[in-house]
Write a protein that holds these residues in place. Sequence first.
Motif, PDB file in Angstrom:
ATOM      1  N   ALA A  93       0.824  -1.211   0.000  1.00  0.00           N
ATOM      2  CA  ALA A  93       0.000   0.000   0.000  1.00  0.00           C
ATOM      3  C   ALA A  93       0.858   1.261   0.000  1.00  0.00           C
ATOM      4  N   ASN A  94       1.831   1.329   0.893  1.00  0.00           N
ATOM      5  CA  ASN A  94       2.693   2.511   0.947  1.00  0.00           C
ATOM      6  C   ASN A  94       3.523   2.662  -0.324  1.00  0.00           C
ATOM      7  N   PHE A  95       4.001   1.550  -0.861  1.00  0.00           N
ATOM      8  CA  PHE A  95       4.832   1.588  -2.065  1.00  0.00           C
ATOM      9  C   PHE A  95       4.058   2.175  -3.237  1.00  0.00           C
ATOM     10  N   PHE A  96       2.854   1.655  -3.476  1.00  0.00           N
ATOM     11  CA  PHE A  96       2.066   2.150  -4.604  1.00  0.00           C
ATOM     12  C   PHE A  96       1.605   3.597  -4.370  1.00  0.00           C
ATOM     13  N   ALA A  97       1.184   3.904  -3.139  1.00  0.00           N
ATOM     14  CA  ALA A  97       0.729   5.262  -2.836  1.00  0.00           C
ATOM     15  C   ALA A  97       1.859   6.269  -3.010  1.00  0.00           C
ATOM     16  N   GLU A  98       3.043   5.902  -2.575  1.00  0.00           N
ATOM     17  CA  GLU A  98       4.192   6.795  -2.704  1.00  0.00           C
ATOM     18  C   GLU A  98       4.512   7.070  -4.168  1.00  0.00           C
ATOM     19  N   ASN A  99       4.454   6.022  -4.993  1.00  0.00           N
ATOM     20  CA  ASN A  99       4.776   6.211  -6.409  1.00  0.00           C
ATOM     21  C   ASN A  99       3.688   6.999  -7.137  1.00  0.00           C
ATOM     22  N   ILE A 100       2.436   6.791  -6.766  1.00  0.00           N
ATOM     23  CA  ILE A 100       1.346   7.570  -7.363  1.00  0.00           C
ATOM     24  C   ILE A 100       1.468   9.040  -6.970  1.00  0.00           C
ATOM     25  N   ASP A 101       1.751   9.285  -5.695  1.00  0.00           N
ATOM     26  CA  ASP A 101       1.926  10.666  -5.237  1.00  0.00           C
ATOM     27  C   ASP A 101       3.100  11.346  -5.940  1.00  0.00           C
ATOM     28  N   ASP A 102       4.176  10.566  -6.170  1.00  0.00           N
ATOM     29  CA  ASP A 102       5.342  11.139  -6.854  1.00  0.00           C
ATOM     30  C   ASP A 102       4.992  11.588  -8.269  1.00  0.00           C
ATOM     31  N   LEU A 103       4.101  10.838  -8.916  1.00  0.00           N
ATOM     32  CA  LEU A 103       3.691  11.208 -10.271  1.00  0.00           C
ATOM     33  C   LEU A 103       3.015  12.575 -10.309  1.00  0.00           C
ATOM     34  N   PHE A 104       2.307  12.905  -9.232  1.00  0.00           N
ATOM     35  CA  PHE A 104       1.580  14.168  -9.165  1.00  0.00           C
ATOM     36  C   PHE A 104       2.315  15.224  -8.339  1.00  0.00           C
ATOM     37  N   GLY A 105       3.547  14.904  -7.965  1.00  0.00           N
ATOM     38  CA  GLY A 105       4.334  15.866  -7.209  1.00  0.00           C
ATOM     39  C   GLY A 105       3.838  16.085  -5.795  1.00  0.00           C
TER      40      GLY A 105
END
Length: 459
Positions: A93-105
């Motif tokens: 959960a944290n891994f995917f959320a972190e990468n999604i958030d990174d995409l949107f800055g």
Amino acid sequence: MLFSTQEFLILFLPLVLIAFYSVVQVRIARQLVIIAASLFFYGVWNWHFVPFLVLLTFINWAIACQYSKSLNKIWLTSGVILNLSMLGFFKYANFFAENIDDLFGIHHTTWNIIMPLGISFFAFQKISYLIDLRRGDKHIYSLVDFFEFVTFFPQLISGPIVRHNEIIPQFEKNPVNPQLWENISKGLCLILIGLVKKAGIAESIAMTCNPLFDQAAQGHLLNITEAWVAAIAYSLQIFFDFSGYSDMAIGAALLFGLQLPYNFNAPYQSHNLQEFWRRWHMTLSRFLKDYLYIPLGGNRCSPARQSANLITTMLLAGLWHGAGWSFVAWGGMHGVGLTINHGWKKIAPFHLPKPIAWIITLSFLLFSWVLFRAESFSTATHIWQSMIGLNGFGTYKIRHNVVFYLAILLVLFCPASQNLVNNYLRPSKWIAIVGGIAAAFFILLIGGRIPDAFIYFRF
């Protein structure tokens, strides 16, 4: 509770064996002893997750029972999705959320999610059972049988990944039979071998490995000797640590008259990458092949499609090992390596001499283990650069160098633990005396140390 602790070896395991054999003639009684002991074993780490383990196991059993009544495969599909969802939530959960958030800055604030110990392993067990039912297997087990299958403490935390049809039929057999003392003697030998691997070799080599990787992570330039020592040390550490756990798990199971599948077979003696994966973490390799690679099409398709299947399988294998891009990249390395391996076999006009093939295979493994162990891509890149001499030459004094060099000899020339026990060790009072002395020494040794968890506990 760790296998390599005094609490397990001289308290928990003997007490469970006494309770088990005191009711061994009654099948349900001996099964309940194992289930209760397994839940206690699991709960020592964190009691909060015992209800989760029990509930998830019960739900999977209920799904199988419901399918047997309706024959509607939607039940099985739902069960697989449920297990993957639990694994995905707790582990990724944290891994995917972190990468999604990174995409949107967006800055991701890490969620406080504690991963249940062993979820990667017992989730795969349940998934394999449900998929087998979907493929036509008709085994619907009693609740007690299913609970013992999932929770059996020797394999609960880090495998081997056991299939239902390998172990559940054994529950019916009374352990008090003509093989009793052979099982107990082999089980004790495997436990001792595993303890020596973990406490005597892996933890000693870690004293060389960990400081070097820590220095690289802090930006310290390793010389070529230090880099190669780091790579070799981790390759040895992870093998002796994980195969030691597997030996102890298989040995502990034999004390209860149950045979678990073997998990390692001298993997560093392999002459190609395909052979390596038939020898390393064998139950995971088998799971990935039967439930992922073959359903994707396996090798029954065009070369391009087969390459895609191999790389996809190994990318997911890397992700299974950890929620990080370095693990995914490590899996990708092996996927590409296996693709080249398969391609070479098909189009090469000649076979490489075995010594050359072995050197190439081992070199690839050493470089790939660096990425698996490193905390970041930059750390791995730094060590790789040092390994090819870009950061200078020099020397390094290896801690516990006798253990280090002995470990190298063992992985290159010694047979696998199960082959050693089954084919070379024969009943002898001298083996018993030496084994007893060694067991006493290592039990005393681990009593003076802070318990060091097995590497695969975090996967």
